[in-house]
Motif scaffolding. Structure first.
Motif, PDB file in Angstrom:
ATOM      1  N   LYS A 109       0.824  -1.212   0.000  1.00 57.74           N
ATOM      2  CA  LYS A 109       0.000   0.000   0.000  1.00 57.74           C
ATOM      3  C   LYS A 109       0.858   1.263   0.000  1.00 57.74           C
ATOM      4  N   SER A 110       1.990   1.209   0.698  1.00 58.81           N
ATOM      5  CA  SER A 110       2.828   2.400   0.811  1.00 58.81           C
ATOM      6  C   SER A 110       3.527   2.749  -0.491  1.00 58.81           C
ATOM      7  N   ASN A 111       3.861   1.751  -1.296  1.00 57.82           N
ATOM      8  CA  ASN A 111       4.515   1.996  -2.585  1.00 57.82           C
ATOM      9  C   ASN A 111       4.043   0.941  -3.574  1.00 57.82           C
ATOM     10  N   PRO A 112       2.842   1.137  -4.126  1.00 59.37           N
ATOM     11  CA  PRO A 112       2.271   0.122  -5.024  1.00 59.37           C
ATOM     12  C   PRO A 112       3.041  -0.048  -6.329  1.00 59.37           C
ATOM     13  N   ASN A 113       3.926   0.893  -6.640  1.00 52.48           N
ATOM     14  CA  ASN A 113       4.695   0.799  -7.882  1.00 52.48           C
ATOM     15  C   ASN A 113       5.942  -0.065  -7.743  1.00 52.48           C
ATOM     16  N   ALA A 114       6.301  -0.388  -6.513  1.00 51.09           N
ATOM     17  CA  ALA A 114       7.477  -1.228  -6.285  1.00 51.09           C
ATOM     18  C   ALA A 114       7.118  -2.698  -6.477  1.00 51.09           C
ATOM     19  N   PRO A 115       8.110  -3.534  -6.773  1.00 52.32           N
ATOM     20  CA  PRO A 115       7.832  -4.971  -6.872  1.00 52.32           C
ATOM     21  C   PRO A 115       7.231  -5.491  -5.568  1.00 52.32           C
ATOM     22  N   LYS A 116       6.297  -6.410  -5.680  1.00 49.80           N
ATOM     23  CA  LYS A 116       5.654  -6.948  -4.485  1.00 49.80           C
ATOM     24  C   LYS A 116       6.666  -7.717  -3.643  1.00 49.80           C
ATOM     25  N   PRO A 117       6.722  -7.456  -2.349  1.00 47.84           N
ATOM     26  CA  PRO A 117       7.634  -8.205  -1.481  1.00 47.84           C
ATOM     27  C   PRO A 117       7.309  -9.694  -1.507  1.00 47.84           C
ATOM     28  N   GLN A 118       8.360 -10.496  -1.450  1.00 47.39           N
ATOM     29  CA  GLN A 118       8.199 -11.944  -1.421  1.00 47.39           C
ATOM     30  C   GLN A 118       8.466 -12.459  -0.009  1.00 47.39           C
ATOM     31  N   VAL A 119       7.811 -13.547   0.342  1.00 50.17           N
ATOM     32  CA  VAL A 119       7.860 -14.048   1.715  1.00 50.17           C
ATOM     33  C   VAL A 119       8.282 -15.512   1.729  1.00 50.17           C
ATOM     34  N   PHE A 120       9.149 -15.842   2.686  1.00 53.61           N
ATOM     35  CA  PHE A 120       9.507 -17.243   2.897  1.00 53.61           C
ATOM     36  C   PHE A 120       9.701 -17.473   4.388  1.00 53.61           C
ATOM     37  N   ALA A 121       9.044 -18.500   4.900  1.00 54.34           N
ATOM     38  CA  ALA A 121       9.170 -18.854   6.320  1.00 54.34           C
ATOM     39  C   ALA A 121      10.380 -19.757   6.514  1.00 54.34           C
ATOM     40  N   ALA A 122      11.297 -19.343   7.369  1.00 55.04           N
ATOM     41  CA  ALA A 122      12.503 -20.140   7.603  1.00 55.04           C
ATOM     42  C   ALA A 122      13.031 -19.876   9.003  1.00 55.04           C
ATOM     43  N   ASP A 123      13.595 -20.918   9.588  1.00 57.35           N
ATOM     44  CA  ASP A 123      14.294 -20.825  10.863  1.00 57.35           C
ATOM     45  C   ASP A 123      15.778 -20.797  10.543  1.00 57.35           C
ATOM     46  N   ILE A 124      16.436 -19.662  10.728  1.00 56.33           N
ATOM     47  CA  ILE A 124      17.827 -19.568  10.282  1.00 56.33           C
ATOM     48  C   ILE A 124      18.777 -20.408  11.125  1.00 56.33           C
ATOM     49  N   SER A 125      18.312 -20.906  12.254  1.00 51.49           N
ATOM     50  CA  SER A 125      19.164 -21.791  13.056  1.00 51.49           C
ATOM     51  C   SER A 125      19.024 -23.248  12.642  1.00 51.49           C
ATOM     52  N   SER A 126      18.225 -23.504  11.589  1.00 51.60           N
ATOM     53  CA  SER A 126      17.996 -24.858  11.094  1.00 51.60           C
ATOM     54  C   SER A 126      18.652 -25.030   9.727  1.00 51.60           C
ATOM     55  N   GLU A 127      19.565 -25.969   9.628  1.00 52.47           N
ATOM     56  CA  GLU A 127      20.260 -26.220   8.365  1.00 52.47           C
ATOM     57  C   GLU A 127      19.301 -26.649   7.271  1.00 52.47           C
ATOM     58  N   SER A 128      18.350 -27.515   7.589  1.00 57.64           N
ATOM     59  CA  SER A 128      17.401 -27.985   6.583  1.00 57.64           C
ATOM     60  C   SER A 128      16.469 -26.862   6.128  1.00 57.64           C
ATOM     61  N   SER A 129      16.086 -25.990   7.050  1.00 61.75           N
ATOM     62  CA  SER A 129      15.220 -24.875   6.703  1.00 61.75           C
ATOM     63  C   SER A 129      15.917 -23.920   5.732  1.00 61.75           C
ATOM     64  N   LEU A 130      17.201 -23.697   5.952  1.00 64.50           N
ATOM     65  CA  LEU A 130      17.937 -22.807   5.060  1.00 64.50           C
ATOM     66  C   LEU A 130      18.209 -23.459   3.707  1.00 64.50           C
ATOM     67  N   LYS A 131      18.324 -24.762   3.683  1.00 60.66           N
ATOM     68  CA  LYS A 131      18.445 -25.443   2.397  1.00 60.66           C
ATOM     69  C   LYS A 131      17.178 -25.239   1.580  1.00 60.66           C
ATOM     70  N   ASP A 132      16.020 -25.337   2.235  1.00 66.03           N
ATOM     71  CA  ASP A 132      14.750 -25.075   1.551  1.00 66.03           C
ATOM     72  C   ASP A 132      14.687 -23.635   1.048  1.00 66.03           C
ATOM     73  N   LEU A 133      15.200 -22.710   1.858  1.00 68.09           N
ATOM     74  CA  LEU A 133      15.174 -21.296   1.468  1.00 68.09           C
ATOM     75  C   LEU A 133      16.014 -21.049   0.224  1.00 68.09           C
ATOM     76  N   THR A 134      17.238 -21.577   0.190  1.00 72.87           N
ATOM     77  CA  THR A 134      18.095 -21.332  -0.964  1.00 72.87           C
ATOM     78  C   THR A 134      17.570 -22.027  -2.220  1.00 72.87           C
TER      79      THR A 134
END
Length: 258
Positions: free
Chosen positions: A57-82
């Motif tokens: 809403k604040s800047n509708p002309n910018a690319p839409k932010p992307q979201v990913f749920a990850a626990d950075i203290s988890s090796e498997s979670s970060l593998k999924d993220l990358t």
């Protein structure tokens, strides 16, 4: 801190870990306002839904932010993220780790009363998480031969504070880890910097309760976000060596004053 009106980050992709927290949220807001593509990472998507709506809403002309749920203290979670990241983006301009945990409970504890579980939880989130997150994205940056990494430490990484042994240890470690990684990857065109803020008026700092510094004497998360952006925009052949930032309203902390 203000930036020229002609600063436009369209086409740049920045990943902000801990994006729903104080500094992470302010940084994500600032990057989005400058038309960057912002990848918001936190423990759960639900934490980021409102932020995505607000940014769009604040800047509708910018690319839409992307979201990913990850626990950075988890090796498997970060593998999924990358894996997800590589499938959606061709490059990454910057990675900023704003994830931080002060303590596991509300009460201050001497080291003699700190359980191994409490110690491991804070070390895993703050220090091991920084290691895993940096390690996960360095190969992507090495392949493209450029990229910025900023890890958030603290002034508590330069001076231990009573009753916060695990936190201080983790923040000391982030400084050493960042310096080590920086020395390893600079030849690949990757710049690794570490920022050391003093007290910031965020929910994390307010865990200190009645012992906390008054909010009027702290920095705002927007202040810190502006410094991070400045660090990201430095000429490619220079970097800031572990800068400490602090509010001008409060006298400099002395070593014998907790």
């Amino acid at each position: 801190m203000t930036f020229p009106d002609n600063v436009n980050l369209r086409g740049s992709v920045y990943l902000v870990a801990g994006a729903s927290g104080g500094i992470g949220k302010s940084l994500s807001t600032l990057l989005h306002s400058l038309n960057a593509t912002v990848v918001l990472v936190d423990l759960s998507t639900e934490l980021l839904v409102d932020l995505v709506d607000d940014l769009s809403k604040s800047n509708p002309n910018a690319p839409k932010p992307q979201v990913f749920a990850a626990d950075i203290s988890s090796e498997s979670s970060l593998k999924d993220l990358t894996t997800w990241y590589s499938a959606h983006f061709q490059h990454i301009n910057g990675l900023v780790n704003c994830v931080g945990l002060l303590r596991t409970g509300e009460s201050l504890k001497p080291i003699s009363e700190t359980s191994l579980s409490e110690w491991e939880t804070i070390i895993n989130v703050n220090l091991t998480g920084t290691f895993l997150l940096n390690r996960a994205f360095i190969p992507i940056m090495q392949k493209q031969r450029f990229g910025d990494i900023i890890n958030i430490s603290s002034v508590s990484g330069t001076q231990g504070r009573a009753f916060d042994g695990p936190y201080c240890s983790s923040k000391f470690g982030i400084i050493g880890l960042s310096e080590s990684i920086a020395a390893e990857v600079s030849s690949s065109g990757i710049r690794v910097q570490c920022l050391l803020p003093d007290a910031v008026n965020t929910d994390l700092w307010l865990q200190n309760g009645s012992t906390s510094i008054q909010p009027s004497l702290m920095m705002t998360s927007e202040n810190v976000a502006s410094v991070i952006l400045y660090m990201l925009q430095l000429p490619a052949d220079i970097y800031m060596l572990n800068p400490i930032i602090a509010p001008m309203k409060r006298p400099k902390r002395r070593r014998n004053n907790n």
